[in-house]
Design a protein around this motif. Structure first.
Motif, short mmCIF file in Angstrom:
data_model
loop_
_atom_site.label_atom_id
_atom_site.label_comp_id
_atom_site.label_asym_id
_atom_site.label_seq_id
_atom_site.Cartn_x
_atom_site.Cartn_y
_atom_site.Cartn_z
N GLN A 150 -12.57 2.06 -18.67
CA GLN A 150 -12.78 2.81 -17.53
C GLN A 150 -12.94 1.80 -16.17
N ILE A 151 -13.66 0.82 -16.55
CA ILE A 151 -14.08 -0.21 -15.60
C ILE A 151 -12.64 -1.03 -14.94
N ALA A 152 -12.06 -1.42 -16.12
CA ALA A 152 -10.86 -2.02 -15.76
C ALA A 152 -9.75 -1.13 -15.19
N GLU A 153 -9.50 0.07 -15.38
CA GLU A 153 -8.89 1.00 -14.67
C GLU A 153 -9.32 1.30 -13.21
N THR A 154 -10.44 1.36 -12.94
CA THR A 154 -11.07 1.56 -11.74
C THR A 154 -10.65 0.43 -10.81
N SER A 155 -10.97 -0.98 -11.39
CA SER A 155 -10.69 -2.21 -10.65
C SER A 155 -9.46 -2.32 -10.32
N PHE A 156 -8.37 -1.96 -11.19
CA PHE A 156 -6.84 -1.94 -11.02
C PHE A 156 -6.65 -1.05 -10.00
N ARG A 157 -7.12 0.09 -9.95
CA ARG A 157 -6.56 1.02 -9.00
C ARG A 157 -7.27 0.79 -7.38
N LEU A 158 -8.38 0.28 -7.41
CA LEU A 158 -8.99 -0.17 -6.19
C LEU A 158 -8.15 -1.31 -5.66
N SER A 159 -7.73 -2.13 -6.32
CA SER A 159 -7.13 -3.42 -6.09
C SER A 159 -5.75 -2.98 -5.59
N VAL A 160 -4.76 -2.16 -6.43
CA VAL A 160 -3.67 -1.67 -5.84
C VAL A 160 -3.90 -0.88 -4.40
N GLU A 161 -4.99 0.10 -4.47
CA GLU A 161 -4.99 0.72 -3.06
C GLU A 161 -5.39 -0.36 -2.07
N SER A 162 -6.21 -1.41 -2.10
CA SER A 162 -6.46 -2.16 -0.82
C SER A 162 -5.31 -2.88 -0.67
N ALA A 163 -4.40 -3.26 -1.51
CA ALA A 163 -3.26 -3.92 -1.17
C ALA A 163 -2.15 -2.96 -0.67
N ARG A 164 -2.32 -1.72 -0.72
CA ARG A 164 -1.46 -0.80 0.00
C ARG A 164 -0.02 -0.87 -1.06
N LEU A 589 -10.48 2.41 16.11
CA LEU A 589 -9.86 1.50 15.36
C LEU A 589 -8.27 1.87 15.40
N PRO A 590 -7.42 0.61 15.41
CA PRO A 590 -5.97 0.90 15.35
C PRO A 590 -5.72 1.33 13.72
N PRO A 591 -4.37 1.96 13.81
CA PRO A 591 -3.92 2.48 12.67
C PRO A 591 -4.05 1.57 11.44
N VAL A 592 -3.86 0.19 11.59
CA VAL A 592 -3.65 -0.80 10.57
C VAL A 592 -5.01 -0.95 9.91
N LEU A 593 -6.08 -0.49 10.61
CA LEU A 593 -7.43 -0.83 10.21
C LEU A 593 -8.07 0.56 9.62
N LEU A 594 -7.39 1.78 9.78
CA LEU A 594 -7.95 2.94 9.15
C LEU A 594 -8.42 2.97 7.70
N ASN A 595 -7.57 2.26 6.99
CA ASN A 595 -8.00 2.37 5.52
C ASN A 595 -9.19 1.43 5.08
N ASP A 596 -9.50 0.70 5.90
CA ASP A 596 -10.87 0.00 5.64
C ASP A 596 -12.26 0.87 6.18
N SER A 597 -12.30 1.90 5.50
CA SER A 597 -13.24 2.82 5.83
C SER A 597 -14.58 2.50 5.70
N ASN A 598 -14.80 1.58 4.56
CA ASN A 598 -16.11 0.84 4.40
C ASN A 598 -16.49 -0.39 5.20
N ALA A 653 -7.48 -6.93 13.98
CA ALA A 653 -6.21 -6.59 14.72
C ALA A 653 -6.55 -6.48 16.30
N ILE A 654 -5.56 -6.37 17.00
CA ILE A 654 -5.62 -6.56 18.50
C ILE A 654 -4.71 -5.55 19.03
N ASP A 655 -5.31 -5.24 20.16
CA ASP A 655 -4.55 -3.98 20.98
C ASP A 655 -4.66 -4.46 22.41
N VAL A 656 -3.90 -3.62 23.29
CA VAL A 656 -4.29 -3.62 24.50
C VAL A 656 -4.11 -2.44 25.30
N THR A 657 -4.73 -2.29 26.43
CA THR A 657 -4.60 -1.28 27.49
C THR A 657 -4.44 -1.90 28.87
#
Length: 674
Positions: A150-164, A589-598, A653-657
Motif C-alpha cells: 500500500q505504501i509503495a502504491e501510494t508513493s507511486f500514485r503521488l509521484s505520478v500525480e505531482s509530475a502530471r 494563483l496562476p492555473p499552473v500552480l493550482l495543483n500545488d494545493s499544499n 510562476a510569473i504573471d502581469v497586469t
C-alpha cells in the motif's frame, strides 16, 4: 503442559490413551507450525481455555495450575486502537449467533503482531448458548507485505500525480487497456470514456500513427528487451487539440516468452516542443540572414583592391608550425600574384609561394598564430617562379590556429620615399586597430559557445579590416555597406548572447540554498545605480522574505523586471518602481500552480508607472523574441522569457497586469520555505 481439549477419559484403555495423546501432540505441532491457536470460551464461567499456541501468542506462562483464564486477560493484550472494535464484534457474535471474525493487533512484550480470529457459538440441547470457540491465526507477515504494498502504491500514485503524468496498463493477450484520467485527458477524452487499443490508434496524429504502432508491436515481440521510449503527437478525439507526448513503458513476458502485460507513463511535452520549434525557426532565420551577409561581405572583399588570404597552420608531430593551408582568397590576389583564387585555395603556402621563408613572412605568420598578436611588415619578396617585388603584409590571428593576411604589391610605392613614409604611418595605425580587433575577437571567443560564433567572427574580422585599414580605398557605398554589416553583426552578437542565456536557464540548474531577497534586491539596485540616476527614477523596495533557490538566477529575474520598468517609462514622468510582497491567496494563483494545493506561495509585485500595454497581448511578452514596442526600444525581446524560466525553475510562476499608458504590475509567485 496444559491440554484443555484432551481431558483424560476413564473409558479409554492405556494404549488408546497413548494414541490419543500422540495424536494431540501431532495436532499441536501442526498448528504451531502454521501459527494457529485454538480457544474455548465458557460463557457461564467467563473463562477461556487455550492451547499452548494461544498462551504463547499472548505471552501467558504455561502451567498446570492455570487451566483457564478470564476473557479480559486476552482482551487486555489487544492494541488499544483495535480493542473497542474487537469487543464489539465478540458481543455481536454472542448476541446474533452468527460466525465471528476479526483481524486486529495484539501487543505482547512491546512487540506488535497481527492476528485473525474466527469463532462461533455452541448450543445446549435446549438451544441455549453455553460456549464460544474458534481459532486464532498469526498473519503478521502477510499484513506487513500488504502495508508495504500500500505504501509503495501510494508513493507511486503521488509521484505520478505531482509530475502530471498519465499511466497505461495494456494486456496484449486479452486486449484490455486501462488508462488513468490524465492519459485520457492527453487524448482529448473525458474520465468516463471507454478505451481500447483502437481508440489509442485513433487518437494519434495521422503522420505518427503507423510509426508508433510499429514500435509498440516490435516491443511486444518475443526476445525484445520490452523497453519502450517514444515521442508522438495526439489529436484530441473530442477536443481536437494537438499535443506532443513522451511515452515510456516496459513490456512484461511470461515463462513462454509471450508478452502478457505492457505498462508505462505518458507526459505532455507540447510546451517544450513549441519552444524548441520557435528557437529553431529563429536560428534558421538568423542563419539565413548571416549567410546573406556573408555573401555580401564576400562580394565586398572581392571588390577590394587589397589581397586577402585566410590560412590554417600545419604542425608537425612536435607541434611546430611547418606550413599553412590556404583556405580563402579574394579576387585581388590576381593583381598581386597573377593567380586566381582557385589556384590558391586548398594548397599549402610554401608550395605556391616558397619565397615566404627567405623574406621572413613565414616567421611573421607563425608568430601571430603562436602569440595571438597581430603584426605587419614590408619586405622584398622573390621566389623561383618569377614572382618578386615589395609587398606590404598585415596578419591577424583567427580562431585557435588560423591567420588572416592582407597584403599589397607596393613596389611602385617604394620608389617614392614620401609615399613610403605615409604608408608606414598608416600601417602603424592599422596595426593598433588590428591588435584591438584581435583582442576583441579573443574575448568574444571565450564568451561565445554557440555554433554561430565562427561565421560571425569571420564577418567581424573582415569588416573591421575593411573599416579600419582600407577605408580610404572604399567607395561611399562600400563603406556604408560595411557599416551595415557591422551593425547587423552586433545585433547578431546580442541575439547569440541572449539565446545562450535563455538555453542555460532552461537546461542548467544551480545549487539551491536559502536566499535572502533583501540582499538580492540590494545588489540589483546597486548594479543599476547609474541607470536609475540617469532616469531620475525611484525604486521603493519593502522588506522581502527569504526563499529557497539560486541567488544568481533570482538576481537575474529582478534585474530584468527593474530594467524593463526603467526602459518602458513615460516621457517626462520620473519612473516610480515599487516592490512589495505578501502571502498569495489560492484564488490569486496562476492555473499552473493550482495543483500545488499544499504549497504556500509568496506574491512579490513589481509595479511601475510606465507606458504599460494592452492586456490582450500579455501572453506574447513572455514568449522569446516577442516585442510590443519594436521601433522605439532596443533589445531582443528575450528578457521576460528568461524571467519566466527562472520562476518556473524555482517551482513558481510569473504573471502581469497592465493598462496602456498607466503602467504595469508584474506578479512573481515563489514557494514559501517550510
Amino acid at each position: 503442559m496444559n491440554r484443555p481439549f484432551a481431558a483424560k477419559s476413564t473409558s479409554l484403555l492405556p494404549d488408546e490413551e497413548v494414541l490419543l495423546l500422540r495424536s494431540y501432540d501431532q495436532l499441536q505441532t501442526a498448528l504451531s507450525i502454521g501459527l494457529i491457536a485454538t480457544w474455548f470460551w465458557d460463557l457461564g464461567t467467563d473463562n477461556v481455555l487455550g492451547d499452548p499456541n494461544l498462551l504463547r501468542m499472548f505471552g501467558i506462562h504455561e502451567s498446570a495450575e492455570r487451566t483457564s483464564l478470564p476473557l479480559r486477560v486476552f482482551t487486555d493484550s489487544i492494541h488499544p486502537d483495535d480493542r473497542p472494535r474487537v469487543i464489539q464484534l465478540i458481543d455481536q457474535g454472542v448476541q446474533s449467533g452468527r460466525p465471528y471474525e476479526a483481524e486486529y493487533r495484539i501487543v505482547v512484550n512491546n512487540q506488535t503482531r497481527w492476528v485473525l480470529a474466527r469463532g462461533r457459538l455452541t448450543y445446549t440441547d435446549t438451544q441455549q448458548p453455553f460456549a464460544f470457540s474458534g481459532v486464532l491465526v498469526d498473519v503478521t507477515d502477510r499484513k506487513e507485505v500488504e502495508l508495504r504494498s500500500q505504501i509503495a502504491e501510494t508513493s507511486f500514485r503521488l509521484s505520478v500525480e505531482s509530475a502530471r503524468m498519465g499511466t497505461w496498463d495494456y494486456s496484449p493477450l486479452t486486449g484490455t487497456l486501462i488508462w488513468s484520467d490524465r492519459t485520457k485527458e492527453l487524448f482529448g477524452l473525458p474520465p468516463t470514456a471507454t478505451i481500447d487499443y483502437s481508440v489509442f490508434l485513433q487518437g494519434l496524429h495521422a503522420d505518427d500513427r503507423a510509426r508508433t504502432d510499429q514500435m509498440i508491436q516490435a516491443v511486444l515481440q518475443p526476445g525484445s528487451s520490452g523497453r519502450f521510449d517514444c515521442e508522438y503527437r495526439t489529436l484530441g478525439i473530442e477536443d481536437k487539440q494537438l499535443r506532443w507526448v513522451r511515452a515510456n513503458g516496459q513490456a512484461l513476458f511470461n515463462e513462454q516468452g509471450i508478452a502478457n502485460r505492457f505498462i508505462g507513463t505518458v507526459i505532455d511535452i507540447t510546451a517544450d516542443k513549441e519552444a524548441e520549434s520557435l528557437l529553431q525557426r529563429r536560428v534558421d532565420e538568423q542563419t539565413r540572414i548571416l549567410e546573406q551577409q556573408a555573401l555580401e561581405l564576400r562580394t565586398t572583399l572581392d571588390a577590394s583592391l587589397n589581397s586577402i588570404i585566410a590560412m590554417t597552420a600545419i604542425r608537425d608531430e612536435t607541434g611546430t608550425i611547418v606550413d599553412f593551408m590556404m583556405n580563402t582568397a579574394n579576387e585581388a590576389v590576381i593583381k598581386s600574384n597573377f593567380m586566381t583564387p582557385d589556384q590558391i585555395i586548398g594548397r599549402t603556402m610554401l608550395t605556391v609561394f616558397p619565397g615566404n621563408k627567405d623574406s621572413g613572412f613565414f616567421d611573421l605568420y607563425a608568430r601571430v598564430v603562436e602569440t595571438g598578436q597581430a603584426e605587419q611588415s614590408s619586405q622584398y619578396y622573390r621566389d623561383e617562379f618569377g614572382l618578386e617585388g615589395w609587398f606590404e603584409v598585415s596578419a591577424v590571428k583567427q580562431g585557435s590556429n588560423g591567420v588572416v593576411i592582407t597584403y599589397n604589391n607596393i613596389t611602385d610605392r617604394k620608389q617614392a620615399e614620401l609615399a613610403a613614409q605615409l604608408q608606414e604611418r598608416e600601417l602603424k595605425d592599422a596595426n593598433v586597430e588590428l591588435q584591438r580587433s584581435n583582442e576583441n575577437l579573443q574575448q568574444f571567443a571565450h564568451i561565445a559557445s554557440h555554433d554561430l560564433q565562427e561565421p560571425l567572427r569571420r564577418i567581424q574580422a573582415f569588416s573591421d579590416i575593411l573599416q579600419n585599414q582600407f577605408v580610404d580605398s572604399l567607395s561611399d557605398g562600400e563603406r556604408d555597406m560595411v557599416r551595415r554589416i557591422q551593425k547587423s553583426a552586433q545585433r547578431m552578437q546580442m541575439l547569440i548572447k541572449d539565446l545562450l542565456l535563455y538555453s542555460q536557464v532552461s537546461t542548467q540548474r544551480d545549487s539551491f540554498t536559502i536566499v535572502s531577497l533583501d540582499i538580492v534586491l540590494e545588489d540589483v539596485v546597486t548594479d543599476l545605480e547609474m541607470t536609475i540616476a540617469e532616469k531620475n527614477a525611484t525604486v521603493d523596495v519593502s522588506p522581502l522574505p527569504s526563499v529557497y533557490g539560486s541567488a544568481s538566477r533570482l538576481r537575474q529575474l529582478f534585474q530584468n523586471l527593474i530594467t524593463n520598468a526603467l526602459k518602458f517609462c513615460q516621457t517626462g514622468v520620473p519612473p516610480l518602481i515599487e516592490i512589495r510582497y505578501r502571502t498569495a491567496q489560492p484564488s490569486e494563483l496562476p492555473p499552473v500552480l493550482l495543483n500545488d494545493s499544499n504549497q504556500a506561495f509568496w506574491l512579490i509585485t513589481v509595479t511601475d508607472n510606465g507606458i504599460g500595454f494592452d492586456e490582450r497581448y500579455k501572453d506574447r511578452i513572455f514568449t522569446p523574441f516577442q516585442r510590443l514596442h519594436k521601433t522605439s526600444y532596443s533589445g531582443t525581446g528575450i528578457g521576460l522569457a528568461i524571467s519566466q524560466r527562472v520562476t518556473e525553475s524555482h517551482g513558481g510562476a510569473i504573471d502581469v497586469t497592465s493598462q496602456d499608458g498607466k503602467g504595469s504590475t508584474f506578479k512573481v509567485f515563489l514557494p514559501v520555505v517550510n
